[in-house]
Write a protein that holds these residues in place. Structure first.
Motif, PDB file in Angstrom:
ATOM      1  N   SER A  74     -47.184 111.286 -57.182  1.00 58.58           N
ATOM      2  CA  SER A  74     -47.680 110.407 -58.360  1.00 58.58           C
ATOM      3  C   SER A  74     -46.567 109.544 -59.069  1.00 58.58           C
ATOM      4  O   SER A  74     -46.005 109.358 -58.536  1.00 58.58           O
ATOM      5  CB  SER A  74     -47.207 112.221 -59.709  1.00 58.58           C
ATOM      6  N   ARG A  75     -47.447 108.692 -60.094  1.00 60.85           N
ATOM      7  CA  ARG A  75     -47.518 107.492 -60.456  1.00 60.85           C
ATOM      8  C   ARG A  75     -46.037 107.266 -61.343  1.00 60.85           C
ATOM      9  O   ARG A  75     -46.025 108.735 -62.687  1.00 60.85           O
ATOM     10  CB  ARG A  75     -48.202 106.818 -61.333  1.00 60.85           C
ATOM     11  N   PRO A  76     -44.647 107.596 -61.087  1.00 59.81           N
ATOM     12  CA  PRO A  76     -43.822 108.345 -61.966  1.00 59.81           C
ATOM     13  C   PRO A  76     -43.770 107.182 -63.522  1.00 59.81           C
ATOM     14  O   PRO A  76     -44.092 106.253 -63.761  1.00 59.81           O
ATOM     15  CB  PRO A  76     -42.609 107.585 -61.451  1.00 59.81           C
ATOM     16  N   GLY A  77     -43.165 108.202 -64.293  1.00 56.84           N
ATOM     17  CA  GLY A  77     -42.743 108.087 -66.311  1.00 56.84           C
ATOM     18  C   GLY A  77     -43.976 106.444 -66.727  1.00 56.84           C
ATOM     19  O   GLY A  77     -45.132 105.953 -66.235  1.00 56.84           O
ATOM     20  N   PRO A  78     -43.436 106.064 -67.508  1.00 53.59           N
ATOM     21  CA  PRO A  78     -42.227 106.191 -68.156  1.00 53.59           C
ATOM     22  C   PRO A  78     -42.455 107.864 -69.185  1.00 53.59           C
ATOM     23  O   PRO A  78     -43.880 107.703 -69.929  1.00 53.59           O
ATOM     24  CB  PRO A  78     -42.357 104.825 -69.136  1.00 53.59           C
ATOM     25  N   ALA A  79     -41.336 108.262 -69.399  1.00 52.07           N
ATOM     26  CA  ALA A  79     -41.409 109.376 -70.566  1.00 52.07           C
ATOM     27  C   ALA A  79     -41.432 108.442 -72.069  1.00 52.07           C
ATOM     28  O   ALA A  79     -42.164 109.251 -73.230  1.00 52.07           O
ATOM     29  CB  ALA A  79     -40.247 109.905 -70.513  1.00 52.07           C
ATOM     30  N   ALA A  80     -40.790 107.387 -71.912  1.00 51.94           N
ATOM     31  CA  ALA A  80     -40.380 107.284 -74.057  1.00 51.94           C
ATOM     32  C   ALA A  80     -41.679 106.706 -74.300  1.00 51.94           C
ATOM     33  O   ALA A  80     -42.564 105.769 -73.829  1.00 51.94           O
ATOM     34  CB  ALA A  80     -39.605 105.635 -73.516  1.00 51.94           C
ATOM     35  N   GLY A  81     -41.461 107.183 -75.846  1.00 51.65           N
ATOM     36  CA  GLY A  81     -42.624 106.840 -76.364  1.00 51.65           C
ATOM     37  C   GLY A  81     -43.969 107.064 -75.966  1.00 51.65           C
ATOM     38  O   GLY A  81     -44.438 107.296 -77.897  1.00 51.65           O
ATOM     39  N   ARG A  82     -44.610 108.065 -75.880  1.00 52.49           N
ATOM     40  CA  ARG A  82     -45.587 108.630 -75.176  1.00 52.49           C
ATOM     41  C   ARG A  82     -44.882 109.874 -74.935  1.00 52.49           C
ATOM     42  O   ARG A  82     -46.297 110.664 -75.403  1.00 52.49           O
ATOM     43  CB  ARG A  82     -45.699 108.796 -74.027  1.00 52.49           C
ATOM     44  N   LEU A  83     -44.209 110.638 -75.157  1.00 50.59           N
ATOM     45  CA  LEU A  83     -43.364 112.162 -74.956  1.00 50.59           C
ATOM     46  C   LEU A  83     -42.836 112.508 -76.332  1.00 50.59           C
ATOM     47  O   LEU A  83     -41.249 113.166 -75.918  1.00 50.59           O
ATOM     48  CB  LEU A  83     -43.314 112.324 -73.630  1.00 50.59           C
ATOM     49  N   GLY A  84     -43.391 112.438 -77.734  1.00 50.90           N
ATOM     50  CA  GLY A  84     -42.180 112.924 -78.450  1.00 50.90           C
ATOM     51  C   GLY A  84     -42.224 113.630 -79.206  1.00 50.90           C
ATOM     52  O   GLY A  84     -41.094 114.386 -79.814  1.00 50.90           O
ATOM     53  N   GLY A  85     -42.627 114.910 -78.101  1.00 53.13           N
ATOM     54  CA  GLY A  85     -42.613 116.413 -78.768  1.00 53.13           C
ATOM     55  C   GLY A  85     -43.163 117.162 -78.113  1.00 53.13           C
ATOM     56  O   GLY A  85     -43.938 116.767 -77.061  1.00 53.13           O
ATOM     57  N   ALA A  86     -43.124 118.680 -77.601  1.00 55.20           N
ATOM     58  CA  ALA A  86     -43.938 119.235 -76.960  1.00 55.20           C
ATOM     59  C   ALA A  86     -45.279 119.168 -77.111  1.00 55.20           C
ATOM     60  O   ALA A  86     -46.030 119.427 -76.140  1.00 55.20           O
ATOM     61  CB  ALA A  86     -43.147 121.130 -77.599  1.00 55.20           C
ATOM     62  N   GLY A  87     -46.081 118.703 -78.512  1.00 49.91           N
ATOM     63  CA  GLY A  87     -47.006 118.664 -78.399  1.00 49.91           C
ATOM     64  C   GLY A  87     -47.916 117.537 -77.241  1.00 49.91           C
ATOM     65  O   GLY A  87     -48.629 117.486 -77.066  1.00 49.91           O
ATOM     66  N   ALA A  88     -47.336 116.604 -77.105  1.00 48.69           N
ATOM     67  CA  ALA A  88     -47.039 115.771 -76.722  1.00 48.69           C
ATOM     68  C   ALA A  88     -47.174 115.341 -75.587  1.00 48.69           C
ATOM     69  O   ALA A  88     -48.297 115.160 -74.254  1.00 48.69           O
ATOM     70  CB  ALA A  88     -46.559 114.366 -77.444  1.00 48.69           C
ATOM     71  N   LEU A  89     -46.484 116.315 -74.740  1.00 43.60           N
ATOM     72  CA  LEU A  89     -46.457 116.924 -73.682  1.00 43.60           C
ATOM     73  C   LEU A  89     -47.277 117.355 -73.023  1.00 43.60           C
ATOM     74  O   LEU A  89     -47.830 117.102 -71.990  1.00 43.60           O
ATOM     75  CB  LEU A  89     -44.717 117.601 -72.973  1.00 43.60           C
ATOM     76  N   ALA A  90     -47.914 118.410 -73.857  1.00 48.33           N
ATOM     77  CA  ALA A  90     -49.263 119.524 -73.724  1.00 48.33           C
ATOM     78  C   ALA A  90     -50.259 118.821 -73.415  1.00 48.33           C
ATOM     79  O   ALA A  90     -50.635 118.629 -71.952  1.00 48.33           O
ATOM     80  CB  ALA A  90     -49.083 120.570 -74.835  1.00 48.33           C
ATOM     81  N   TRP A  91     -50.288 117.665 -74.380  1.00 47.78           N
ATOM     82  CA  TRP A  91     -51.606 116.970 -73.667  1.00 47.78           C
ATOM     83  C   TRP A  91     -51.476 115.879 -72.787  1.00 47.78           C
ATOM     84  O   TRP A  91     -52.170 115.665 -72.268  1.00 47.78           O
ATOM     85  CB  TRP A  91     -51.735 115.805 -75.585  1.00 47.78           C
ATOM     86  N   ARG A  92     -50.266 115.461 -72.706  1.00 42.56           N
ATOM     87  CA  ARG A  92     -49.559 114.555 -71.360  1.00 42.56           C
ATOM     88  C   ARG A  92     -50.533 115.673 -70.331  1.00 42.56           C
ATOM     89  O   ARG A  92     -51.040 114.767 -69.196  1.00 42.56           O
ATOM     90  CB  ARG A  92     -48.631 114.417 -71.407  1.00 42.56           C
ATOM     91  N   LEU A  93     -50.213 116.568 -69.892  1.00 43.22           N
ATOM     92  CA  LEU A  93     -50.248 117.107 -68.996  1.00 43.22           C
ATOM     93  C   LEU A  93     -51.860 117.864 -68.578  1.00 43.22           C
ATOM     94  O   LEU A  93     -51.943 117.866 -68.258  1.00 43.22           O
ATOM     95  CB  LEU A  93     -49.450 118.652 -68.805  1.00 43.22           C
ATOM     96  N   GLN A  94     -52.560 118.090 -70.059  1.00 40.97           N
ATOM     97  CA  GLN A  94     -53.730 118.844 -70.111  1.00 40.97           C
ATOM     98  C   GLN A  94     -55.078 117.584 -69.790  1.00 40.97           C
ATOM     99  O   GLN A  94     -56.166 117.680 -70.229  1.00 40.97           O
ATOM    100  CB  GLN A  94     -53.415 119.942 -70.669  1.00 40.97           C
ATOM    101  N   ARG A  95     -54.699 116.280 -70.551  1.00 42.69           N
ATOM    102  CA  ARG A  95     -55.374 115.500 -71.078  1.00 42.69           C
ATOM    103  C   ARG A  95     -56.634 114.722 -70.180  1.00 42.69           C
ATOM    104  O   ARG A  95     -57.699 115.172 -69.958  1.00 42.69           O
ATOM    105  CB  ARG A  95     -54.745 114.430 -71.262  1.00 42.69           C
ATOM    106  N   GLY A  96     -56.015 114.862 -68.666  1.00 45.87           N
ATOM    107  CA  GLY A  96     -57.417 114.281 -67.254  1.00 45.87           C
ATOM    108  C   GLY A  96     -57.706 115.933 -67.735  1.00 45.87           C
ATOM    109  O   GLY A  96     -59.353 115.457 -67.350  1.00 45.87           O
ATOM    110  N   GLY A  97     -57.917 117.195 -67.049  1.00 44.29           N
ATOM    111  CA  GLY A  97     -58.874 118.257 -67.764  1.00 44.29           C
ATOM    112  C   GLY A  97     -59.243 118.057 -68.684  1.00 44.29           C
ATOM    113  O   GLY A  97     -60.671 118.543 -68.762  1.00 44.29           O
ATOM    114  N   VAL A  98     -59.010 118.006 -70.171  1.00 47.77           N
ATOM    115  CA  VAL A  98     -59.479 118.159 -70.889  1.00 47.77           C
ATOM    116  C   VAL A  98     -61.229 117.158 -70.748  1.00 47.77           C
ATOM    117  O   VAL A  98     -62.125 116.839 -71.518  1.00 47.77           O
ATOM    118  CB  VAL A  98     -59.476 117.636 -72.421  1.00 47.77           C
ATOM    119  N   LEU A  99     -60.246 115.607 -70.173  1.00 44.12           N
ATOM    120  CA  LEU A  99     -61.812 115.026 -70.076  1.00 44.12           C
ATOM    121  C   LEU A  99     -62.492 114.450 -69.278  1.00 44.12           C
ATOM    122  O   LEU A  99     -63.848 114.616 -70.348  1.00 44.12           O
ATOM    123  CB  LEU A  99     -60.440 113.379 -69.199  1.00 44.12           C
TER     124      LEU A  99
END
Length: 534
Positions: free
Chosen positions: A281-306
């Protein structure tokens, strides 16, 4: 051979040590999912002969159907060409593509769950520390998929034997063959990727591509001879021609693909470290994109939603373009007209078809919302939720991020499906779009059941797949079998207004929305009070 050489190059029997125990464990873990999905698939297939007999009761009517299908490229793209006018041949035509696709889904889910999911959660490392061979887990996963597909093949063969023993056997083996082709493909992808989610997504994408290839090939020719059809395992099932002069040699394609892909998966499994992959897997970066629990959830599930979004948009375009062709095919057949009206309402046939397709897409969207909600369960059992909850993030805030993706994503899917139907049909865009959006509250109810099970009884959370499977079975098979209204009412989709064409009723929509909200609230209350599991 010296003891040192033996330690470096263990025998095949040592590499498979513990396979039987792992297989029993896998079947125990999937004691809900596998039986439900096998039953749904088998019942869908076995209900077809009586349904078709009611629709096309005479040889003349069945021969006329075959003739009409030969000239209807849009419907061939949906269900494939038909090669005979017997009830068995029509059953293979009507149910084959979808039965094969469902078998493929079960195969890939089972294999990924018991290979990459186990490694990702860390459980495989504990298992591997015991007397377990290097390839035992992969073997057990493939055997679990083989058990599921084998039972399905037996049920289909026994249930359709009255239509012709040879055709029933060929059809059952063909469906199981599709399932095993995608099971072994998932075994390869699980070695290539670090993420179980990505492994499932990539294999599902290949299944979608196989469906598209078959659809393109079958729309171009009426005899399954297109190279595009032969490029797809679903096309192989079509060209097996069960009940219509079986081509037994086509089963060799399934066997060859399973053996070749299985060999590749075994070779890859022996050349990587536990938990590693060939495509890291491609590493990070986490800064600026994972500002909260909602952003993390979206990061984890965005591929499936797309992926789901693209699929629903394309499905809407295809079904919208088929609306007029379906009306022409049904013609004066009262039985077919009654089924569409039970599914889509008492309006005109084109409106009934559009309403039925909107309902079918809603049923499929229920699968998305269950998978998305149960991502919470996966995060918890894998231990990834603990670092998040150890910080300044409460359980409800953490869960809310994933639920926003799940419930919002379900609404987005139906919006895109409605846009596709409207574009494909080319008329009354607002009414067609509304027909899809009105399905959203029923989809949310299924999601609410998944939240309730996860919050109150996390060990039984996977039973949400059984609920979704039962609803899918009622929606697909119920109207064709003319089951009692009381049975149809067990599904939340049975209470929705039939749009377009029917009158809009807000009461059931609001009640279902409130029910979904209540189920989510109860599930979150249970999550807040119970212990977290690992």
């Amino acid at each position: 051979m010296s003891a040192a050489a033996f330690a470096v190059r263990p025998t095949s029997s040592r590499q498979l040590a513990g396979t039987g125990i792992l297989l029993r464990f896998a079947l125990r873990r999937d004691r809900v999912m596998i039986p439900v999905w096998v039953a749904v698939n088998a019942l869908m297939v076995l209900s077809m002969p009586n349904t078709l007999k009611g629709l096309y009761g005479t040889p003349a009517e069945r021969a006329d159907l075959v003739t009409q299908m030969a000239g209807n490229s849009s419907l061939r793209a949906m269900v494939g060409p038909v090669f005979g006018d017997s009830l068995g041949a029509l059953t293979a035509w009507r149910a084959g593509v979808y039965a094969g696709a469902l078998a493929a889904v079960v195969g890939l889910l089972v294999v990924v769950r018991h290979t990459r999911d186990e490694e990702e959660s860390g459980r495989q490392e504990m298992v591997a520390s015991g007397m377990v061979g290097r390839r035992a887990s992969l073997t057990a996963a493939l055997l679990a998929a083989a058990v599921a597909n084998g039972v399905l093949a037996l049920l289909v063969t026994a249930g359709l034997a009255g239509q012709g023993a040879a055709g029933a056997l060929a059809f059952g083996l063909g469906i199981a063959g599709v399932g095993m082709v995608f099971a072994t493909m998932a075994a390869i992808v699980a070695q290539l990727t670090e993420s179980a989610r990505l492994a499932r997504g990539l294999t599902a994408a290949v299944l979608g591509a196989a469906f598209v290839l078959r659809a393109a090939g079958d729309s171009a020719t009426d005899d399954g001879s297109s190279p595009l059809t032969w490029a797809s395992p679903l096309g192989w099932l079509t060209n097996l021609r069960a009940f219509a002069g079986e081509r037994w040699w086509v089963l060799g394609l399934f066997a060859g693909a399973v053996l070749a892909q299985g060999a590749v998966a075994y070779a890859l499994a022996g050349r990587r470290d536990l938990g590693m992959s060939f495509l890291p897997s491609r590493p990070g970066p986490a800064a600026g994109r994972l500002g909260g629990a909602g952003a993390l959830a979206w990061r984890l599930q965005r591929g499936g939603v797309l992926g789901w979004s693209i699929g629903f948009l394309l499905a809407g375009l295809v079904y919208g373009g088929m609306a007029e062709g379906a009306a022409d095919l049904v013609g004066d057949n009262e039985g077919a007209r009654e089924i569409f009206q039970r599914m889509g309402g008492q309006s005109g046939l084109t409106d009934a078809f559009l309403a039925a397709m909107a309902g079918m897409l809603g049923l499929v969207a229920a699968l998305f919302i269950v998978a998305s909600v149960l991502r919470l369960h996966g995060e918890e059992t894998s231990g990834r939720a603990e670092p998040v909850l150890a910080g300044a993030v409460g359980r409800l805030r953490w869960a809310a991020g994933h639920l926003a993706v799940a419930f919002g994503g379900a609404a987005l899917l139906m919006l895109l499906a409605g846009a596709g139907l409207a574009l494909g049909h080319g008329e009354r865009a607002g009414a067609v779009l509304g027909a899809c959006l009105v399905q959203v509250p029923a989809v949310w109810v299924i999601g609410g059941v998944a939240v309730l099970l996860y919050g109150l009884a996390p060990r039984a959370a996977t039973a949400a797949w059984g609920v979704a499977g039962a609803v899918l079975l009622i929606g697909w098979v119920g109207p064709a079998l003319d089951v009692p209204r009381a049975v149809l009412d067990l599904s939340p989709f049975g209470h929705l207004p039939k749009l377009p064409g029917g009158g809009m009723e807000w009461s059931p929509v609001l009640i279902l929305t409130a029910l979904a909200a209540g189920l989510v609230a109860a599930g979150l209350a249970g999550l807040r009070r119970r212990d977290m599991t690992a």
